[in-house]
Design an enzyme around this catalytic site. Structure first.
Site, PDB file in Angstrom:
ATOM      1  N   PHE A 242       0.820  -1.221   0.000  1.00 48.41           N
ATOM      2  CA  PHE A 242       0.000   0.000   0.000  1.00 48.41           C
ATOM      3  C   PHE A 242       0.849   1.263   0.000  1.00 48.41           C
ATOM      4  CE2 PHE A 242      -2.522  -3.134   2.658  1.00 48.41           C
ATOM      5  CZ  PHE A 242      -3.275  -3.592   1.601  1.00 48.41           C
ATOM      6  N   THR A 489      -1.060  -8.723  -5.102  1.00 44.58           N
ATOM      7  CA  THR A 489      -1.879  -8.172  -6.167  1.00 44.58           C
ATOM      8  C   THR A 489      -2.184  -9.168  -7.277  1.00 44.58           C
ATOM      9  OG1 THR A 489       0.263  -7.299  -6.795  1.00 44.58           O
ATOM     10  CG2 THR A 489      -1.323  -5.735  -5.933  1.00 44.58           C
ATOM     11  N   GLY A 530       1.783  -1.172 -11.811  1.00 49.83           N
ATOM     12  CA  GLY A 530       2.497  -2.452 -11.877  1.00 49.83           C
ATOM     13  C   GLY A 530       1.953  -3.428 -12.903  1.00 49.83           C
ATOM     14  N   ILE A 635      -9.114  -5.848 -18.642  1.00 48.26           N
ATOM     15  CA  ILE A 635      -8.897  -6.478 -17.338  1.00 48.26           C
ATOM     16  C   ILE A 635      -8.133  -7.782 -17.589  1.00 48.26           C
ATOM     17  CG2 ILE A 635     -10.040  -7.462 -15.317  1.00 48.26           C
ATOM     18  CD1 ILE A 635     -10.208  -4.348 -15.582  1.00 48.26           C
ATOM     19  N   GLU A 711      -5.751   0.982  -7.419  1.00 51.22           N
ATOM     20  CA  GLU A 711      -5.948   2.198  -6.622  1.00 51.22           C
ATOM     21  C   GLU A 711      -7.230   2.919  -7.015  1.00 51.22           C
ATOM     22  OE1 GLU A 711      -2.191   4.272  -6.907  1.00 51.22           O
ATOM     23  OE2 GLU A 711      -1.383   3.109  -5.233  1.00 51.22           O
TER      24      GLU A 711
END
Ligand code: MOS
Length: 744
Positions: A242, A489, A530, A635, A711
């Site tokens: 985070f 993640t 990322g 996605i 985010e």
């Protein structure tokens, strides 16, 4: 590979593996507790000693004397490192305060000593025998007291002005002017910071927990004054970041110093209670927002001024920045100001800038809609813009010297893709927004007052260079190597999917190795950049490997097809493993970008909808359901992406209702420095979450056509909750967290 034009058809578009809801490839390691986290790595190097950090007990001043005698004589003690005996230590590129303090003390719990002993308990016991005498200076600990002294930092685009805001606002038919406050927040990741350092002569190896391997190598080298080539950083599994693990922290530096002093490997963990004050946090903000509009609801003037606090020379929390691009309006003004304070260093926490910025802006939008007598969804739709209305010329973010960027400044670039209206409409429909009472305090369910709220989600999408290496061996196993990190993640998974798709081999034949500075340098994990960039780096390396294989097989690389473990051209085909030949085939490349992100603004969009119930007697707030609709390019994996978004929504619920580092304004530190005192949401707080991804590809974002998502999910959540609380109760709270005392 340089990416500077919209990508045309490419192998990724097959979407046989990419875009599928593949389970996390590292899932079994995580769920069986066998993923080797930094502090578990007893195996990597023998004879590990333990270091315990002693933090300063004053927030500002200097060390007058240190008496180490009793600590040195304590059982098991091997070495004690202090600023006096550690040799020359430089400040890293990213740290505002020294990671080892003394004699000057810059913040509470700044490390002042590391005690190295045979066991953790011995080190801890001895650390408490170190006698430090301090001389305390006065400090500034209350942001409210100094917010008006906050100033825009020089050399950054901290302030923007377009048109004549003051005049336009004054003459607007409908106006809103209010101040909002967000709290100091702590990342509160599951895995505390931990490092094991081992020296081999003048070469350092560090097993640690860090999001940005290449930054960490650079900062360790700079801090210790040794060449980067002498530093290796290994961080394959990370229990959450985070932003807390973007930069070099005291555990890593002190482990390196401790290992040098003890002449053996040293492990240092930061106990949970050190984290809020020894490391970084997100600064509280005060944000003044002014919006002027026509009676029909068109925004004519919008201003957003944010003040946050930080150590001297520290950066502001850029809470006003999204207000430059989110809504239309001819006359505009923003500023991100910072006031010098003596609390610990403030720095990036999930969606720095936008998370607290949207928390304020999206309440203001709700208040403005009410003044206009408009539905808040319609008000936002009416003020959509397809170009950036405010785009200051700013130094190139990748240029540490802050020199002028080489590329031309585009004053109002179009968004590469902006399906903001579609997010709002889809969300309103799916959530049953039409059942909301426009009048607050009208819905009741027994003792509960029930309300609905919504907010926009917005977060930029950053393009950064990222490299990878791929190796294909004679068994047909493809190994991906990059220093990219997986902070929970799903990096392992999406990079495996990318390589599998590119090479036409099953997922099971792809091995992904991450988080090691001996691998090519990636974009790392931060700022939601990322996923897209690291996958694009793997894409680039795979293109090179495809060319090498085609050349070996004697095929025209442009016409070779990679599928089912074969390379094919016309009638001829060859198993990939055979094309490899005697040894393995290795290819390495990186993705880099030209000025595509200057010609096209890259952002991600969404809409949050929340229903809450507020106890009419106690004012306890309960979230009943949450919906996020996201438009963030392709996605890559709907399962890992959904996990990111629901995690972010949960974090947003924390910011809205409970999270706050409480400042002791006399003693100058954060009081609630553990997970008992610093409250974060638990499962019982989050009963129902739904996430919808709009079907979108963004050909400008990279060959992957993907964007950041992790985010985006937090941006706007807090405001959607605040707006729902208002809709339930009629009480408008402009100061987070919305605890029940503010509703009574
Ligand atoms: Mo994020 S706050 O850039 O890890």
């Amino acid at each position: 590979m340089k990416f500077n034009e919209p990508a045309t058809t490419n192998p990724i578009d097959q979407l046989k593996v990419v875009g599928q809801p593949v389970n996390r490839v590292d899932g079994p390691l995580k769920t069986t507790g066998t993923a080797p986290y930094a502090m578990d790595r007893h195996d990597v190097v023998p004879n590990q000693a333990h270091g315990y950090i002693l933090g300063s007990s004053i927030p500002k001043g200097r060390i007058v004397s240190m008496d180490l005698a009793a600590a040195k004589a304590a059982p098991g003690v091997i070495a004690i490192v202090t600023a006096q005996n550690a040799g020359k230590i430089n400040k890293g590129n990213f740290n505002t305060a020294m990671l080892l303090g003394g004699p000057r003390i810059e913040h509470y719990h700044q490390a002042v000593a590391l005690v190295v002993a045979e066991t953790f308990e011995q080190a801890r016991d001895a650390a408490h025998l170190v006698r430090v005498r301090y001389e305390r200076d006065k400090g500034v600990f209350d942001l409210h007291e100094v917010k008006n002294k906050a100033a825009a930092p020089k050399g950054e685009a901290a302030e923007t002005k377009v048109g004549n805001f003051t005049g336009a606002f004054a003459s607007s038919a409908v106006r809103h002017d209010a101040e909002y406050a967000t709290a100091h927040e702590s990342h509160s990741m599951m895995e505390p910071h931990a490092s094991i350092a081992a020296w081999d002569g003048d070469a350092l190896t560090l097993w640690t927990s860090n999001q940005m391997i290449a930054w960490n190598v650079g900062d360790l080298a700079k801090t210790l004054g040794i060449p980067k080539s002498k530093v290796r950083v290994i961080s394959p599994y990370i229990g959450g970041g985070f932003g807390s693990k973007l930069f070099l922290r005291a555990d890593a530096l002190m482990a390196a110093l401790g290992a040098r002093a003890a002449r053996r490997p040293v492990k240092v963990t930061l106990q949970r209670a050190l984290i809020p004050n020894n490391t970084t946090h997100r600064s509280a903000t005060f944000q003044r927002i002014r919006i002027g509009a026509t009676r029909e609801g068109k925004i004519t003037a919008i201003a957003h001024d944010s003040a946050s606090g930080n150590l001297e020379k520290g950066s502001p929390e850029n809470a006003a920045t999204q207000t430059r691009s989110l809504y239309a309006g001819e006359h505009r003004m923003t500023s991100n100001r910072v006031a010098g304070m003596d609390l610990p260093e403030a720095n990036a926490m999930r969606a720095p800038g936008e998370a607290p910025g949207m928390a304020a802006l999206e309440i203001a939008m709700d208040e403005m809609a009410e003044k206009l007598g408009m539905d808040p969804v319609q008000f936002r739709i009416l003020n959509d813009t397809q170009v950036v209305p405010d785009n200051p010329e700013k130094p190139d973010a990748t240029d540490p010297q802050g020199k002028k960027p080489k590329t031309a400044h585009v004053p109002h670039p179009p968004f590469s893709k902006r399906q903001f209206i579609q997010c709002l409409q889809t969300g309103a429909q799916r959530f049953g927004w039409d059942k909301r009472s426009a009048q607050p305090g009208k819905q009741r369910d027994g003792r509960w007052l029930v309300g609905m709220g919504m907010a926009a989600a917005f977060r930029d999408n950053m393009l950064t260079k990222s490299a990878a290496r791929v190796r294909l061996d004679r068994r047909g196993i493809l190994t991906v190597e990059t220093d990219m990190t997986d902070i929970g993640t799903g990096s392992y998974t999406i990079l495996a999917q990318t390589a599998s798709e590119m090479m036409g081999i099953p997922l099971e034949k792809v091995k992904v190795r991450l988080g090691d500075s001996s691998f090519p340098a990636s974009c790392g994990s931060g700022g939601q950049w990322g996923g897209n960039n690291s996958a694009a780096g793997v894409y680039a390396a795979c293109i090179k490997l495809r060319e090498a294989i085609a050349a070996k097989a004697g095929f025209d690389p442009a016409r070779a097809i990679f599928a089912d473990g074969l390379v094919r051209a016309g009638e001829r085909s060859l198993p990939l493993a055979e094309a490899v030949g005697e040894r393995e085939l290795v290819a390495e490349d990186f993705i880099e970008y030209g000025d595509i992100d200057k010609r096209f603004q890259q952002s991600t969009f969404g809409a949050h909808f929340v229903e809450v119930a507020v106890d009419a007697a106690t004012c306890e707030v309960r979230i009943r359901r949450m919906l996020a609709v996201c438009a963030a390019g392709r996605i890559l994996n709907p399962k890992t992406a959904r996990s990111q978004v629901i995690g972010a929504m949960t974090m947003g619920a924390g910011a809205a209702l409970m999270e706050e580092l409480a400042v002791d304004k006399r003693l100058g530190y954060f009081v609630n420095h553990d997970l008992a005192g610093y409250e974060v949401p638990v499962h019982a707080d989050i009963p129902h979450q739904e996430v919808i991804f709009l079907d979108e590809t963004d050909p400008m974002s990279s060959p992957m056509k993907a964007k950041g998502i992790a985010e985006l999910g937090i941006c706007g959540v807090a405001a959607a909750i605040a707006n729902a609380v208002y809709n339930a109760t009629g009480v408008r709270v402009r100061e987070y967290p919305i605890t029940l005392d503010k509703l009574i």
